[in-house]
Structures are given as C-alpha cells and as structure tokens.
Design an enzyme around this catalytic site. Structure first.
Site, PDB file in Angstrom:
ATOM      1  CG  HIS A   1     -46.136  62.136  23.860  1.00 26.25           C
ATOM      2  ND1 HIS A   1     -46.895  62.768  25.013  1.00 26.25           N
ATOM      3  CD2 HIS A   1     -46.764  62.217  22.996  1.00 26.25           C
ATOM      4  CE1 HIS A   1     -46.987  63.997  24.462  1.00 26.25           C
ATOM      5  NE2 HIS A   1     -47.440  63.163  23.643  1.00 26.25           N
TER       6      HIS A   1
ATOM      7  CD  GLU B   1     -46.977  60.063  28.505  1.00 23.10           C
ATOM      8  OE1 GLU B   1     -46.743  60.099  29.782  1.00 23.10           O
ATOM      9  OE2 GLU B   1     -46.128  60.755  27.613  1.00 23.10           O
TER      10      GLU B   1
ATOM     11  CG  HIS C   1     -41.985  67.685  32.305  1.00 22.53           C
ATOM     12  ND1 HIS C   1     -43.168  66.970  30.593  1.00 22.53           N
ATOM     13  CD2 HIS C   1     -41.531  68.263  31.757  1.00 22.53           C
ATOM     14  CE1 HIS C   1     -42.223  68.125  29.844  1.00 22.53           C
ATOM     15  NE2 HIS C   1     -41.609  68.562  30.520  1.00 22.53           N
TER      16      HIS C   1
END
Length: 238
Positions: A43, A70, A191
C-alpha cells in the site's frame, strides 16, 4: 480455501527507520511466498513512509503469486498501477496524511469517479476491488461501479470481537457478504484481522476469497516467527 495475501508495509517501515536495505523487501516477499502465502500486498502512500513507489516496480519482477497494490487512485498511483499491471488493485479512500486506512468508500457519492477508474484498470487486464464498510447499501453501490470485488473493512469487527461481542461484531459483515454474493461480487477482507479472530471471521463469511493481513501478522511474527505465523494463518483459513 480463503487465500492469504501478506501486506509487507511494516517490513518497509522497519527498513526505512534505519536506511539501507534491512530487511530486504524483495527477499522477504520471496520468503513469505515460499512459506505458503498466496499473495503479496503493498500500500504505497504519497509520502512513501513505508512502501516506496520504486518498491512496487521492483516487487513486480519477483512476486510469483498474486500481487495486490492498494491505494487512493490519485494520478500518480493510477499511472504506477497501469505500468506494473498487478494481479489486483484495491482502491482505498485514504487521505494523504492518514496514519492507516480508516474508512471505506462512499460508493454512491463517488460512483462515477470509481466507475471511470475501474473501467481503465479492467481494460488493462487488472482485477479491481473497492474497500468498503460492512454496509449493504455501499455494497450495492460498489456493484454499480463495475468492480470485480469488494474488500470488507474489518476494523469494527476486530474491535468488538476483542470485547467478547462475537455475534454483534460479525452480523453486519455477514449481511454485506450475502448481498455481495447475490450481486456477483467477489469478497476480500482486511484490517486488524489477526490470529485470534481470523478463523471466526472466515467461518461466518460465505465465499470469502482473500484476506490481506499485515500489521498483526508482522507483530505476531516477532514472537512466533514469520514462517510459523504464515502457516498458522493458512491453517485457520482452511
């Protein structure tokens, strides 16, 4: 079996804290794959505080499993993804100064924007996923953008699960998953999933295709070892 994609951002954070190249991100990704993980997730953020944009290009040359990138689809991010062509791109509505992801997309408000970005990625053969809260209406909105998958934002589940509220924590995610299945959307999740809650989550989400886990997995590996922890996740995801 639900696939495990390991987010290696925290390894990049550790590397950047001292300069140099320890831990070596390329070797780490290869090792994680050899331990059995079915994907590598990164990410990159605009300030490059962990994953650098160059890392994204370098990893493309060595990742042999699924490669998931991401991020917020700002122009620099879009250009990078189109150049690399990873297996999957996951769109996350991060503010540039966000410490970590803290919300899913409002897929109704941003439908036209998301649809345009997704169309571009899919025309280039890149599977798309949208980071969403466990909200049935947001799942419906996601389907209208043309995305292939959604990624359920699981922080609220993890927080409530840790308080012993298993039933309350999982119900919104079950409802969102049922709707996604009805609409033909693939389901990813991530997450704050960890070794304590992953098996419960997986067992209640029908057709969960992939989880992306980074922070917890790396923290757990400090005590238990990276190879051991990867295989502990794989066991729980069977």
């Amino acid at each position: 079996m639900t696939k495990l994609s390991v987010n290696i951002n925290k390894l990049a954070t550790l590397r950047n804290s001292r300069g140099g190249n320890m831990p070596n991100l390329i070797k780490s990704a290869n090792d994680i794959e050899s331990f059995g993980a079915q994907g590598i997730t990164i990410h990159p953020r605009p300030d490059e505080r962990h994953i650098r944009y160059q890392d994204a290009y370098d990893l493309k040359e060595v990742v042999t499993t699924e490669y998931n990138i991401e991020g917020n689809p700002i122009p620099k991010f879009v250009d990078m993804v189109l150049a690399i062509k990873p297996t999957q791109v996951t769109l996350v509505p991060d503010a540039e100064d966000a410490v970590t992801s803290n919300a899913g997309w409002d897929t109704i408000k941003h439908k036209d924007f998301l649809a345009d970005v997704i169309k571009t990625f899919k025309e280039n053969g890149i599977r798309t996923s949208i980071f969403v809260d466990p909200d049935v209406e947001m799942v419906k909105g996601a389907a209208e953008t043309g995305t292939d998958r959604i990624e359920l934002y699981t922080e609220s589940f993890a927080q409530e699960f840790s308080k012993g509220k298993e039933k309350e924590s999982i119900q919104p995610f079950m409802d969102a998953a049922v709707m996604a299945n009805e609409l033909g959307l693939g389901i990813n999740a991530g997450h704050d999933l960890n070794l304590d809650n992953i098996q419960f989550f997986k067992s209640h989400i029908p057709n969960l295709l992939e989880v992306s886990i980074g922070h917890a997995l790396i923290c757990e590996s400090i005590y238990l070892g990276l190879e051991n922890v990867v295989n502990m996740y794989l066991h729980r995801l069977k």
